[in-house]
Design an enzyme around this catalytic site. Structure first.
Site, PDB file in Angstrom:
ATOM      1  N   HIS A   1       0.843  -1.201   0.000  1.00  0.00           N
ATOM      2  CA  HIS A   1       0.000   0.000   0.000  1.00  0.00           C
ATOM      3  C   HIS A   1       0.882   1.255   0.000  1.00  0.00           C
ATOM      4  O   HIS A   1       0.717   2.144  -0.844  1.00  0.00           O
ATOM      5  CB  HIS A   1      -0.903  -0.025   1.234  1.00  0.00           C
ATOM      6  CG  HIS A   1      -1.888   1.094   1.285  1.00  0.00           C
ATOM      7  ND1 HIS A   1      -3.241   0.903   1.100  1.00  0.00           N
ATOM      8  CD2 HIS A   1      -1.735   2.432   1.496  1.00  0.00           C
ATOM      9  CE1 HIS A   1      -3.872   2.064   1.198  1.00  0.00           C
ATOM     10  NE2 HIS A   1      -2.976   3.009   1.450  1.00  0.00           N
ATOM     11  N   GLU A   2       1.823   1.319   0.933  1.00  0.00           N
ATOM     12  CA  GLU A   2       2.688   2.500   1.022  1.00  0.00           C
ATOM     13  C   GLU A   2       3.649   2.582  -0.156  1.00  0.00           C
ATOM     14  O   GLU A   2       3.978   3.680  -0.625  1.00  0.00           O
ATOM     15  CB  GLU A   2       3.460   2.489   2.342  1.00  0.00           C
ATOM     16  CG  GLU A   2       2.579   2.590   3.574  1.00  0.00           C
ATOM     17  CD  GLU A   2       1.662   3.808   3.546  1.00  0.00           C
ATOM     18  OE1 GLU A   2       2.067   4.855   3.018  1.00  0.00           O
ATOM     19  OE2 GLU A   2       0.537   3.704   4.060  1.00  0.00           O
TER      20      GLU A   2
ATOM     21  N   HIS B   1       1.804   4.312  -2.928  1.00  0.00           N
ATOM     22  CA  HIS B   1       1.787   5.763  -2.742  1.00  0.00           C
ATOM     23  C   HIS B   1       3.118   6.383  -3.166  1.00  0.00           C
ATOM     24  O   HIS B   1       3.165   7.378  -3.881  1.00  0.00           O
ATOM     25  CB  HIS B   1       1.535   6.105  -1.274  1.00  0.00           C
ATOM     26  CG  HIS B   1       0.126   5.915  -0.814  1.00  0.00           C
ATOM     27  ND1 HIS B   1      -0.959   6.414  -1.493  1.00  0.00           N
ATOM     28  CD2 HIS B   1      -0.378   5.288   0.285  1.00  0.00           C
ATOM     29  CE1 HIS B   1      -2.069   6.108  -0.840  1.00  0.00           C
ATOM     30  NE2 HIS B   1      -1.747   5.418   0.236  1.00  0.00           N
TER      31      HIS B   1
ATOM     32  N   ASP C   1      -7.890   7.504   2.404  1.00  0.00           N
ATOM     33  CA  ASP C   1      -7.475   7.970   1.075  1.00  0.00           C
ATOM     34  C   ASP C   1      -8.696   8.240   0.194  1.00  0.00           C
ATOM     35  O   ASP C   1      -8.763   9.263  -0.497  1.00  0.00           O
ATOM     36  CB  ASP C   1      -6.587   6.922   0.394  1.00  0.00           C
ATOM     37  CG  ASP C   1      -5.291   6.678   1.143  1.00  0.00           C
ATOM     38  OD1 ASP C   1      -4.795   7.624   1.770  1.00  0.00           O
ATOM     39  OD2 ASP C   1      -4.790   5.545   1.107  1.00  0.00           O
TER      40      ASP C   1
END
Length: 301
Positions: A87-88, A91, A163
């Site tokens: 997930h990170e 980003h 988000d």
């Protein structure tokens, strides 16, 4: 820089600490924010039995001020750790590729505050205005975490809730407040109602027809879908970089400085890989459990 020097006066600073570096790391910080940061750094130095405040204490204090205190008590399973890492990584990768995003400074899956993972993107200077292209890139970066989950694990988790909320707010504001719709033109659609000082909540009051409301929904949906598609395209093209970022986070928990730059340099060197030629090199995980996650992005201008 001068604000930093004023608040640092009287505090024992190590030779490796530069007021100019602190100023660059803290765009948008007020004088009170800087004072809080230096006080946090002083406390950290005292806990570590150090006589002076070093750069490591400054960095840790900045992370604490921006993202909240470290939550060492949160034990994550390997499955959740992998989900948060991808997930990170999503980003960070999309934020690095998009031309109107702030530079990526640090990525971590160490829980801080309410966040299980966070990506720190810092502006190079104080800004007070945002263009349409900057807002669309911001939406793509926000959706990149969820999109990475979809690509790697086949389904999203609850980790993208914050988000999605932010993306929806940006997209609707672009249409109804900033007049950034080609179809509806430069109009202010609706108005804020409610008297906060009387204990009432702010709410949106419509001053347009149902037909216009439907067009607004279509425009908002179009912006969100476009941002989602752009994030997916970037992550698919640079799938190997996504995998390297995630694996680095799983192994080290935090990536910054030279370690982060080295991984992202593959993008700058123009080394995209067709996703069809890349096997699913991520961890072999079945049905990752939903996780609650909020991303700390630093200070908005």
């Amino acid at each position: 820089r001068r604000i930093v020097e004023v608040h640092a006066k009287g505090k024992p600073m190590a030779d490796d600490v530069s007021a100019e570096v602190i100023a660059r790391r803290t765009p948008g910080f007020t004088g009170a924010d800087i004072a809080n940061l230096l006080n946090e750094a002083a406390l950290l130095a005292a806990r570590r039995d150090r006589q002076v405040i070093g750069q490591s204490e400054i960095e840790a204090a900045i992370d604490r001020v921006i993202a909240g205190p470290e939550r060492k008590t949160r034990a994550l399973s390997d499955e959740e750790k992998a989900v948060i890492a991808y997930h990170e990584a999503g980003h960070a990768l999309v934020g690095h590729v998009l031309p109107n995003s702030h530079p990526i400074h640090k990525v971590s899956i160490i829980a801080r505050g309410r966040a299980l993972g966070w990506t720190l993107a810092l502006p190079t200077e104080d800004k007070y205005l945002k263009s349409r292209s900057e807002l669309t890139d911001e939406m793509a970066m926000l959706l990149a975490g969820r999109t990475a989950e979809e690509i790697i694990f086949g389904e999203p988790t609850t980790g993208a809730a914050n988000d999605i909320e932010r993306v929806a707010e940006i997209a609707r504001a672009m249409i109804t407040e900033y007049g950034m719709s080609d179809e509806l033109g430069p109009q202010k659609l609706g108005q804020q109602g409610g008297e906060v000082f009387l204990g009432k909540d702010m709410h949106h009051e419509r001053n347009y027809s149902d037909a216009v409301a439907a067009r607004i929904d279509e425009e908002v949906s179009g912006l969100v879908d476009a941002a989602h598609a752009e994030a997916r395209e970037i992550l698919t093209i640079h799938r190997t970089v996504l995998d390297r970022l995630a694996q680095g986070l799983i192994e080290h928990e935090t990536l910054d400085g030279d370690a982060l730059d080295e991984i992202l340099s593959a993008v700058d060197a123009g080394a995209p890989v067709d996703a069809a030629t890349v096997s699913a090199s991520g961890p072999e995980i079945d049905s990752p459990q939903p996780v609650e996650q909020m991303r700390a992005e630093g200070l908005d201008p």
